[in-house]
Write a protein that holds these residues in place. Structure first.
Motif, mmCIF file in Angstrom:
data_model
loop_
_atom_site.group_PDB
_atom_site.id
_atom_site.type_symbol
_atom_site.label_atom_id
_atom_site.label_comp_id
_atom_site.label_asym_id
_atom_site.label_seq_id
_atom_site.Cartn_x
_atom_site.Cartn_y
_atom_site.Cartn_z
ATOM 1 N N TRP A 43 0.896 -1.371 0.102
ATOM 2 C CA TRP A 43 -0.047 0.161 0.137
ATOM 3 C C TRP A 43 0.811 1.234 0.065
ATOM 4 C CZ3 TRP A 43 -5.319 0.361 0.302
ATOM 5 C CH2 TRP A 43 -6.016 -0.748 0.392
ATOM 6 N N THR A 44 0.688 2.293 -0.895
ATOM 7 C CA THR A 44 1.024 3.481 -0.956
ATOM 8 C C THR A 44 0.364 4.303 -0.246
ATOM 9 O OG1 THR A 44 0.179 4.198 -3.250
ATOM 10 C CG2 THR A 44 2.472 3.069 -3.039
ATOM 11 N N GLU A 45 0.734 5.518 -0.123
ATOM 12 C CA GLU A 45 0.039 6.832 0.666
ATOM 13 C C GLU A 45 -1.071 7.135 -0.557
ATOM 14 O OE1 GLU A 45 0.092 11.326 2.382
ATOM 15 O OE2 GLU A 45 1.979 10.150 2.392
ATOM 16 N N GLU A 46 -0.874 7.187 -1.493
ATOM 17 C CA GLU A 46 -1.811 7.378 -2.408
ATOM 18 C C GLU A 46 -2.923 6.362 -2.710
ATOM 19 O OE1 GLU A 46 -2.489 8.003 -7.560
ATOM 20 O OE2 GLU A 46 -0.326 7.625 -6.685
ATOM 21 N N MET A 47 -2.619 5.196 -2.580
ATOM 22 C CA MET A 47 -3.552 3.972 -2.432
ATOM 23 C C MET A 47 -4.614 4.228 -1.257
ATOM 24 S SD MET A 47 -1.347 0.784 -3.854
ATOM 25 C CE MET A 47 -2.847 -0.299 -3.350
ATOM 26 N N LEU A 48 -3.540 4.245 -0.105
ATOM 27 C CA LEU A 48 -4.495 4.535 1.127
ATOM 28 C C LEU A 48 -5.752 5.735 1.153
ATOM 29 C CD1 LEU A 48 -1.688 4.110 3.525
ATOM 30 C CD2 LEU A 48 -3.605 2.458 3.423
ATOM 31 N N ARG A 49 -5.345 6.746 0.588
ATOM 32 C CA ARG A 49 -6.052 7.907 0.231
ATOM 33 C C ARG A 49 -7.145 7.763 -0.543
ATOM 34 N NH1 ARG A 49 -4.443 12.335 3.224
ATOM 35 N NH2 ARG A 49 -2.394 12.436 4.238
ATOM 36 N N SER A 50 -6.864 6.994 -1.744
ATOM 37 C CA SER A 50 -7.864 6.890 -2.590
ATOM 38 C C SER A 50 -8.857 5.708 -2.071
ATOM 39 C CB SER A 50 -7.173 6.176 -3.972
ATOM 40 O OG SER A 50 -6.460 7.153 -4.547
ATOM 41 N N TRP A 51 -8.382 4.672 -1.349
ATOM 42 C CA TRP A 51 -9.193 3.884 -0.668
ATOM 43 C C TRP A 51 -10.164 4.731 0.095
ATOM 44 C CZ3 TRP A 51 -9.210 1.871 4.482
ATOM 45 C CH2 TRP A 51 -10.197 0.813 4.793
ATOM 46 N N VAL A 52 -9.808 5.600 1.256
ATOM 47 C CA VAL A 52 -10.849 6.363 1.939
ATOM 48 C C VAL A 52 -11.732 7.189 0.883
ATOM 49 C CG1 VAL A 52 -10.947 8.275 3.500
ATOM 50 C CG2 VAL A 52 -9.434 6.299 3.866
ATOM 51 N N THR A 53 -11.266 7.552 -0.011
ATOM 52 C CA THR A 53 -12.199 8.527 -0.798
ATOM 53 C C THR A 53 -13.064 7.547 -1.562
ATOM 54 O OG1 THR A 53 -10.563 9.853 -1.316
ATOM 55 C CG2 THR A 53 -12.285 9.947 -2.874
ATOM 56 N N SER A 54 -12.761 6.386 -1.771
ATOM 57 C CA SER A 54 -13.895 5.515 -2.641
ATOM 58 C C SER A 54 -14.818 4.849 -1.556
ATOM 59 C CB SER A 54 -12.995 4.460 -3.252
ATOM 60 O OG SER A 54 -12.456 3.651 -2.408
ATOM 61 N N LEU A 55 -14.833 5.002 -0.153
ATOM 62 C CA LEU A 55 -15.676 4.556 0.662
ATOM 63 C C LEU A 55 -16.938 5.464 0.602
ATOM 64 C CD1 LEU A 55 -13.601 3.706 3.616
ATOM 65 C CD2 LEU A 55 -14.333 2.143 1.763
ATOM 66 N N HIS A 56 -18.080 4.801 0.504
ATOM 67 C CA HIS A 56 -19.286 5.659 0.325
ATOM 68 C C HIS A 56 -20.359 5.876 1.414
ATOM 69 C CE1 HIS A 56 -18.089 6.056 -3.962
ATOM 70 N NE2 HIS A 56 -18.036 4.824 -4.242
ATOM 71 N N THR A 57 -20.205 5.136 2.630
ATOM 72 C CA THR A 57 -21.005 5.088 3.587
ATOM 73 C C THR A 57 -20.430 5.685 5.032
ATOM 74 O OG1 THR A 57 -20.815 2.826 4.468
ATOM 75 C CG2 THR A 57 -22.542 3.228 2.592
ATOM 76 N N VAL A 58 -21.141 5.907 5.697
ATOM 77 C CA VAL A 58 -20.670 6.459 7.070
ATOM 78 C C VAL A 58 -20.344 5.162 7.826
ATOM 79 C CG1 VAL A 58 -21.704 7.627 9.386
ATOM 80 C CG2 VAL A 58 -22.239 8.603 7.231
ATOM 81 N N GLU A 59 -21.038 4.070 7.689
ATOM 82 C CA GLU A 59 -20.790 2.855 8.307
ATOM 83 C C GLU A 59 -19.193 2.510 8.003
ATOM 84 O OE1 GLU A 59 -24.940 3.140 8.411
ATOM 85 O OE2 GLU A 59 -23.523 3.293 6.787
ATOM 86 N N GLU A 60 -18.800 2.625 6.616
ATOM 87 C CA GLU A 60 -17.608 2.230 6.201
ATOM 88 C C GLU A 60 -16.464 3.340 6.725
ATOM 89 O OE1 GLU A 60 -18.951 0.718 1.646
ATOM 90 O OE2 GLU A 60 -18.058 2.474 2.125
#
Length: 173
Positions: A54-71
């Motif tokens: 995992w790179t920093e870019e991937m980690l940030r992209s992953w968070v951005t791609s989460l769509h619900t408050v529960e996630e």
């Protein structure tokens, strides 16, 4: 730098390559996963030689791609206590679904976890950036990963709606 993308003649892949080049980002490999340079790696799951880093870019992209408050609540709750011993699945389940207890809460957590894994696979990672210990039923995050994820969470549009604003976990729970 300025560049032009012609949506009638340029393919989607060509447009993405142009944008990535303009921002100095690594170009995707033929299989679709961006090339990961050793100096860019933030975290690699332990005991998995074949697991993508995992790179920093991937980690940030992953968070951005989460769509619900529960996630996002799952990410925040795990990152709130980085490192061992980790957060018990039952504690995590009841945190994100306080109206549920026991098996129904774990089932709800399972649904959320599958959505989070799907988001990770879209980045060409196999699982979330957590260590999941099935025997102990815990989720643990590396401290350096937690710092990046928590920072990315504060930039997410759903940040104000997250549970920790109105109901933070009790210390040690």
């Amino acid at each position: 730098m300025k560049f032009t993308i012609d949506t009638e003649t340029d393919s989607y892949e060509d447009a993405i390559r142009t944008v990535r080049a303009a921002y100095g980002k690594p170009q995707p490999e033929p299989r679709g996963r961006p090339a990961v340079l050793p100096e860019d790696v933030v975290w690699k799951p332990p005991s998995r030689y074949d697991h993508p880093a995992w790179t920093e870019e991937m980690l940030r992209s992953w968070v951005t791609s989460l769509h619900t408050v529960e996630e996002l609540d799952v990410v925040w709750r795990v990152c709130a206590e980085p490192g061992p011993p980790g957060v018990l699945g039952q504690v995590l389940a009841e945190y994100i679904s306080p109206e549920l207890t026991g098996k129904p809460a774990l089932t709800a957590l399972g649904v959320v976890s599958r959505r989070m894994n799907t988001a990770a696979r879209e980045l060409r990672a196999r699982d979330t950036p957590f260590v999941i210990n099935e025997v102990k039923r815990t989720r643990t995050v590396d401290r350096s990963v937690a710092a990046i994820l928590l920072d990315a969470l504060t930039e997410h549009p759903l940040w104000p709606r997250m549970r920790h604003h109105s109901n933070p976990p009790a210390p040690g729970s």
